[in-house]
Scaffold this active site. Structure first.
Site, mmCIF file in Angstrom:
data_model
loop_
_atom_site.group_PDB
_atom_site.id
_atom_site.type_symbol
_atom_site.label_atom_id
_atom_site.label_comp_id
_atom_site.label_asym_id
_atom_site.label_seq_id
_atom_site.Cartn_x
_atom_site.Cartn_y
_atom_site.Cartn_z
ATOM 1 N N LYS A 77 0.021 5.217 8.351
ATOM 2 C CA LYS A 77 0.642 5.558 7.092
ATOM 3 C C LYS A 77 -0.363 5.573 6.112
ATOM 4 C CE LYS A 77 1.741 1.929 4.897
ATOM 5 N NZ LYS A 77 1.495 1.106 3.834
ATOM 6 N N LYS A 128 -7.598 1.696 -2.730
ATOM 7 C CA LYS A 128 -6.997 1.107 -1.441
ATOM 8 C C LYS A 128 -7.304 2.117 -0.520
ATOM 9 C CE LYS A 128 -4.714 -1.369 1.441
ATOM 10 N NZ LYS A 128 -5.151 -2.469 2.226
ATOM 11 N N THR A 144 1.069 -1.156 0.110
ATOM 12 C CA THR A 144 -0.088 -0.004 -0.097
ATOM 13 C C THR A 144 0.972 1.216 -0.219
ATOM 14 O OG1 THR A 144 -1.591 -1.054 1.106
ATOM 15 C CG2 THR A 144 -1.868 1.174 1.201
HETATM 16 P P1 NAP Z 1 5.449 -6.211 7.370
HETATM 17 O O1 NAP Z 1 5.147 -7.623 8.133
HETATM 18 O O2 NAP Z 1 6.085 -5.405 8.257
HETATM 19 O O3 NAP Z 1 6.467 -6.400 6.256
HETATM 20 C C1 NAP Z 1 7.221 -5.581 5.624
HETATM 21 C C2 NAP Z 1 8.082 -6.282 4.235
HETATM 22 O O4 NAP Z 1 8.453 -5.097 3.779
HETATM 23 C C3 NAP Z 1 9.177 -6.911 5.207
HETATM 24 O O5 NAP Z 1 9.488 -7.636 4.254
HETATM 25 C C4 NAP Z 1 10.444 -5.692 5.126
HETATM 26 O O6 NAP Z 1 11.617 -6.508 5.181
HETATM 27 C C5 NAP Z 1 10.129 -5.186 3.845
HETATM 28 N N1 NAP Z 1 10.426 -3.898 3.544
HETATM 29 C C6 NAP Z 1 10.325 -2.707 4.237
HETATM 30 N N2 NAP Z 1 11.077 -1.783 4.071
HETATM 31 C C7 NAP Z 1 12.223 -1.999 3.015
HETATM 32 C C8 NAP Z 1 13.033 -1.446 2.055
HETATM 33 N N3 NAP Z 1 13.302 -0.179 2.314
HETATM 34 N N4 NAP Z 1 13.793 -2.405 1.462
HETATM 35 C C9 NAP Z 1 13.568 -3.711 1.453
HETATM 36 N N5 NAP Z 1 12.514 -4.520 1.847
HETATM 37 C C10 NAP Z 1 11.673 -3.607 2.796
HETATM 38 O O7 NAP Z 1 4.146 -5.496 6.807
HETATM 39 P P2 NAP Z 1 3.106 -6.213 6.237
HETATM 40 O O8 NAP Z 1 1.882 -6.371 7.301
HETATM 41 O O9 NAP Z 1 3.342 -7.470 5.410
HETATM 42 O O10 NAP Z 1 2.717 -4.963 4.942
HETATM 43 C C11 NAP Z 1 3.143 -4.952 3.817
HETATM 44 C C12 NAP Z 1 2.428 -3.887 2.961
HETATM 45 O O11 NAP Z 1 1.140 -4.577 2.680
HETATM 46 C C13 NAP Z 1 2.259 -2.628 3.583
HETATM 47 O O12 NAP Z 1 2.273 -1.655 2.658
HETATM 48 C C14 NAP Z 1 0.954 -2.796 4.257
HETATM 49 O O13 NAP Z 1 0.214 -1.502 4.460
HETATM 50 C C15 NAP Z 1 0.156 -3.675 3.406
HETATM 51 N N6 NAP Z 1 -0.896 -4.376 3.848
HETATM 52 C C16 NAP Z 1 -0.848 -5.007 5.039
HETATM 53 C C17 NAP Z 1 -2.148 -5.699 5.562
HETATM 54 C C18 NAP Z 1 -1.824 -6.571 6.912
HETATM 55 O O14 NAP Z 1 -3.021 -6.769 7.153
HETATM 56 N N7 NAP Z 1 -0.895 -6.944 7.259
HETATM 57 C C19 NAP Z 1 -3.174 -5.813 4.621
HETATM 58 C C20 NAP Z 1 -3.394 -5.174 3.546
HETATM 59 C C21 NAP Z 1 -2.246 -4.286 2.977
HETATM 60 P P3 NAP Z 1 12.503 -6.781 6.660
HETATM 61 O O15 NAP Z 1 11.496 -8.128 6.716
HETATM 62 O O16 NAP Z 1 13.599 -6.827 6.295
HETATM 63 O O17 NAP Z 1 11.841 -5.843 7.665
#
Ligand code: NAP
Length: 301
Positions: free
Chosen positions: A252, A184, A109
């Site tokens: 965010k 979104k 997102t």
């Molecule tokens: P998360 O568990 O915090 O995972 C974030 C991922 O992004 C990790 O693999 C992290 O790597 C990687 N990352 C972040 N910054 C980076 C960078 N500068 N360079 C390389 N890798 C980077 O978050 P998530 O819940 O999976 O969410 C991921 C996305 O989906 C977000 O945009 C979120 O808003 C969206 N989303 C989440 C949900 C939900 O329910 N969780 C639902 C819909 C959408 P590391 O492992 O090294 O930290």
């Protein structure tokens, strides 16, 4: 997940960003037989997929070099720009490795403006881009029941549809690049406002001496029901604040939605109140807790 090396008649797939959402989503593509190459900044998070047969690459660029369709799923707009366009290490970025004709599908997102900017820069290299953010939470990612809203060229969308259908139940092309992220943002203002409503309902039930879980069961099954009341209120009432979706990410997303609205000259006062509450939650040190922790910003707990 059974170990698999993939089916060589299928497109080669890459997945960059194996967090709460990315890891199960990449797993579904591997289980469906797509040859899979993955990268995660914190390498330890690749272990489960590697054990199931995925190749682990050393950079987003190496993923792009090995793939026909490259998925990304990272935190925020600057993170997506870093993995696709290059941050400190430009040579390691997707744009350096992707060949003409390949497709980048972003499940993160991010700001709609970021999606359109990245799309234009990739297109100059003949690389197609789809913004394909998702909703349905960690549960939706694990159970492959996500809703996926896709912005970009419709023919490119059709080529990726069989893969997206492995990840979600509702997959819709909603318009050109940026339209997926704008949809979104709309989803996120609804979710955040419902969460704030949930927090106030639980606070009032407790303050009035009602059983909060019984109150929830009644109202969740009537006209006031919501996904938040069904899925997150039980956790909030039980004091379980482990993240499916982190409060900091919701904050965010409200920033993204308010910025996008402001660019269109639109005032969203209730969304601004929700942003104030999520910012407060983050300031309380709860940004890595689940969004249900919003109840901590309300009254007597
Ligand atoms: P998360 O568990 O915090 O995972 C974030 C991922 O992004 C990790 O693999 C992290 O790597 C990687 N990352 C972040 N910054 C980076 C960078 N500068 N360079 C390389 N890798 C980077 O978050 P998530 O819940 O999976 O969410 C991921 C996305 O989906 C977000 O945009 C979120 O808003 C969206 N989303 C989440 C949900 C939900 O329910 N969780 C639902 C819909 C959408 P590391 O492992 O090294 O930290």
């Amino acid at each position: 997940m059974k170990p698999s090396n993939g089916n060589s008649s299928l497109p080669r797939v890459g997945y960059v960003g194996l967090g709460i959402m990315g890891r199960p989503m990449a797993g579904h593509l591997l289980s469906a037989g797509y040859p899979l190459t993955v990268f995660n900044r914190t390498r330890a998070k690749t272990a489960l997929l590697a054990a199931a047969g995925a190749r682990v690459a050393d950079s987003p660029r190496a993923v792009a070099e090995a793939s026909d369709i490259i998925f990304t799923n990272v935190t925020d707009s600057p993170d997506l720009e870093a993995v696709i366009l290059g941050g400190a290490d430009k040579a390691a970025s997707i744009i350096e490795g992707a060949r003409s004709g390949s497709i980048v599908v972003d499940n993160s997102t991010v700001a709609p403006a970021t999606a359109t900017r990245i799309a234009a820069l990739l297109e100059k290299k003949g690389v197609h881009f789809l913004d394909a953010p998702v909703t349905g939470g960690e549960k939706g990612a694990v159970e492959a029941t996500l809703a996926i809203m896709v912005g970009g060229d419709e023919k490119v969308f059709q080529r990726t549809l069989p893969l997206l259908q492995r990840l979600g139940k509702t997959v819709l092309h909603v318009g050109p690049n940026g339209a997926g992220q704008m949809t979104k943002a709309i989803n996120q203002i609804l979710g955040a406002i419902h969460l704030c409503a949930m927090a106030e309902a639980i606070a009032l039930a407790k303050a009035a001496g009602l059983d909060p879980e019984k109150t929830r069961q009644i109202v969740a099954n009537g006209a006031a029901g919501s996904w938040m009341l069904t899925n997150l209120a039980p956790r909030a009432i039980a004091g379980d604040f482990r993240p499916g979706f982190k409060a900091g990410l919701q904050n965010k997303d409200l920033r993204i939605a308010l910025e996008a609205a402001a660019q269109l000259g639109l005032d969203l006062p209730i969304t601004q109140l929700a942003r104030r509450d999520f910012q407060r939650l983050v300031d309380m040190g709860c940004g890595d807790e689940g969004t249900q922790a919003i109840v901590k910003t309300r009254g007597k707990q």
